[in-house]
Design an enzyme around this catalytic site. Structure first.
Site, PDB file in Angstrom:
ATOM      1  CG  HIS A 158      34.190  -8.065  32.657  1.00 49.38           C
ATOM      2  ND1 HIS A 158      35.410  -7.756  31.287  1.00 49.38           N
ATOM      3  CD2 HIS A 158      33.955  -9.523  32.691  1.00 49.38           C
ATOM      4  CE1 HIS A 158      35.312  -9.087  30.933  1.00 49.38           C
ATOM      5  NE2 HIS A 158      35.230  -9.784  31.809  1.00 49.38           N
TER       6      HIS A 158
ATOM      7  CG  ASP B  41      43.993 -14.876  24.509  1.00 59.79           C
ATOM      8  OD1 ASP B  41      43.340 -14.433  23.705  1.00 59.79           O
ATOM      9  OD2 ASP B  41      43.143 -14.270  25.172  1.00 59.79           O
TER      10      ASP B  41
ATOM     11  CD  GLU C 256      34.981 -15.555  26.428  1.00 60.77           C
ATOM     12  OE1 GLU C 256      35.954 -15.079  26.070  1.00 60.77           O
ATOM     13  OE2 GLU C 256      34.297 -14.636  27.080  1.00 60.77           O
TER      14      GLU C 256
ATOM     15  CG  ASP D  67      37.711 -10.039  24.345  1.00 62.88           C
ATOM     16  OD1 ASP D  67      38.334  -9.130  24.971  1.00 62.88           O
ATOM     17  OD2 ASP D  67      37.463 -11.547  24.761  1.00 62.88           O
TER      18      ASP D  67
ATOM     19  CG  ASP E 153      34.834  -4.087  32.396  1.00 69.63           C
ATOM     20  OD1 ASP E 153      36.700  -4.167  32.697  1.00 69.63           O
ATOM     21  OD2 ASP E 153      33.824  -4.676  31.643  1.00 69.63           O
TER      22      ASP E 153
END
Length: 434
Positions: free
Chosen positions: A100, A306, A231, A338, A103
């Site tokens: 991203h 998650d 996504e 991920d 990031d």
């Protein structure tokens, strides 16, 4: 070389009998599986956000990781983080990475500053790629963390946020193309609602569809050859997200005429949150020709949220890759981890060990899936179960009508007897390979 992984050698394939703490026991990139190198099937990628940007916090506690690039607030530390990242890519031997914008660049508090630092850091990353084997699988924009995104990005009730989101994606798509990215991902972290009391769902969905059309139009304008991916995720951080699962996303893409332009990036953890299995989501996308790429991780089945852990369940992974192989593979996509360390796993070696373990699990799953395809047992079971539909009479029936079918049932005295679905026998069959 940096000092972060000082004294840790590059990982190598040592085989299943190895007692080394840090090696590959099952992932052999050059091993040929169904006529293709294992590396080319799996196309592993490291997620920049979890491996380098995440500081180890959770909803009940703050930072636990102390990295030399913390705090991540200037370009010097951003470049240090990139140096460590590329060193880790080399030690792992992965072919790809994903990012991203937030990031890789420090937050400047305004769009112009963020664009400038994004361009600077991606220039630096492009230089590092010239002497590295790793390349960009995909880039994306973080449009969910900053407070400006609290009511969404493309679905925001404020048109100025929509404009800001469009500018952000343009910058990130430009940067992805510069880095040779093979895909571009849009994950609508806050493209949803907290309450319908203040939400015009129809307007928000139309705006989201228009936004995605703008992305596709810009892709063609600049000649980006990569795949645009969306996504799915049902919740977190929004109460309800518009990209709930694969089927929801496919319906959305068809509604706005984007089914031939956009594919899906599917995540194991998100599938579980939606009440599905990972192989279900993959099979749904594959059936519609929209399987693009996968995010590989797992959830803790006790927590209900998650958790983004590294995969460790070979049977789950094998069934996922079985459907991927049946669909012809991942194309321009890949297997992006991920996945993040547990907040107590604070040592540099933990980063390498987490990825190595996940890569071995995926390799075992891939080989099991390939063996099942070569054996053909599951396909044979499907052929037998649906054999009745191969007859001319059955195919003719599909073009008939209710009255004609009623007459046939009465005339022929049809009284069907149920047939076993053989689930337990098929589960036993799968267990022979995993």
């Amino acid at each position: 070389m940096t000092e972060f992984f000082d004294g840790i050698a590059a990982l190598a394939y040592e085989g299943p009998e190895s007692n080394s703490e840090l090696c590959y026991r099952h992932y052999n990139p050059d091993e040929v599986v169904l006529g293709k190198r294992m590396e080319d099937h799996l196309r592993f990628a490291v997620a920049w956000w979890h491996s380098f940007a995440w500081e180890g916090g959770d909803p009940f506690g703050g930072q636990t990781f102390e990295r030399p690039w913390h705090p991540q607030d200037d370009m010097g530390r951003a470049k240090m983080k990139a140096d460590v990242a590329f060193e880790m890519f080399e030690k792992l031997g992965v072919p790809f990475y994903c990012w991203h914008d937030a990031d890789i660049r420090p937050e400047q508090g305004n769009y112009a500053g963020n664009l400038r630092t994004l361009e600077e850091i991606t220039d630096y990353m492009a230089e590092k790629q010239e002497s590295a084997k790793v390349r960009c699988l995909w880039g994306t924009a973080n449009m969910f963390s900053h407070r400006r995104w609290m009511a969404g990005a493309s679905t925001n009730p404020d048109p100025e946020v929509f404009a800001y989101a469009a500018a952000t994606v343009k910058g990130c798509l430009d940067a992805t193309m510069k880095l040779g990215g093979e895909n571009y991902v849009l994950w609508g972290g806050r493209e949803g609602y907290e309450t319908l009391l203040n939400t015009d769902m129809g307007m928000e969905l139309d705006h989201m569809g228009r936004f995605l059309s703008m992305v596709v139009d810009y892709k063609h304008k600049i000649g980006f050859k990569g795949t645009i991916l969306v996504e799915p995720k049902p919740q977190e951080p929004s109460k309800h997200q518009y990209d709930y699962d694969a089927a929801t996303c496919i319906g959305f893409l068809r509604k706005y005429g984007l089914e031939n332009e956009v594919k899906l990036n599917l995540e194991q953890g998100h599938a579980i949150l939606a009440g599905h299995s990972f192989e279900h989501e993959i099979a749904v996308a594959a059936a519609e020709g929209m399987l693009g790429s996968i995010d590989m991780n797992r959830n803790d089945y006790q927590s209900g949220w998650d958790t983004d852990q590294f995969p460790n369940n070979v049977p789950e992974v094998a069934l996922a890759y079985y459907h991927i192989l049946k669909a012809g593979g991942l194309g321009t996509g890949g297997t992006n981890f991920d996945a993040k360390l547990r907040r107590q796993s604070i040592d540099p070696i933990d980063l390498l060990a987490g990825h190595a373990g996940g890569m071995d699990v995926c390799a075992r799953g891939l080989k099991a899936a390939a063996t099942m395809i070569e054996d053909g047992g599951l396909e044979q079971a499907l052929t037998e179960r649906y054999a009745g539909w191969k007859t001319p009479q059955a195919q003719e029936m599909l073009g008939s009508d209710l009255a004609s079918l009623q007459k046939r049932v009465l005339d022929e005295g049809i009284e069907p007897e149920p047939r076993s679905g053989r689930q337990e026998r098929l589960e036993n069959y799968v267990n022979r390979f995993v």
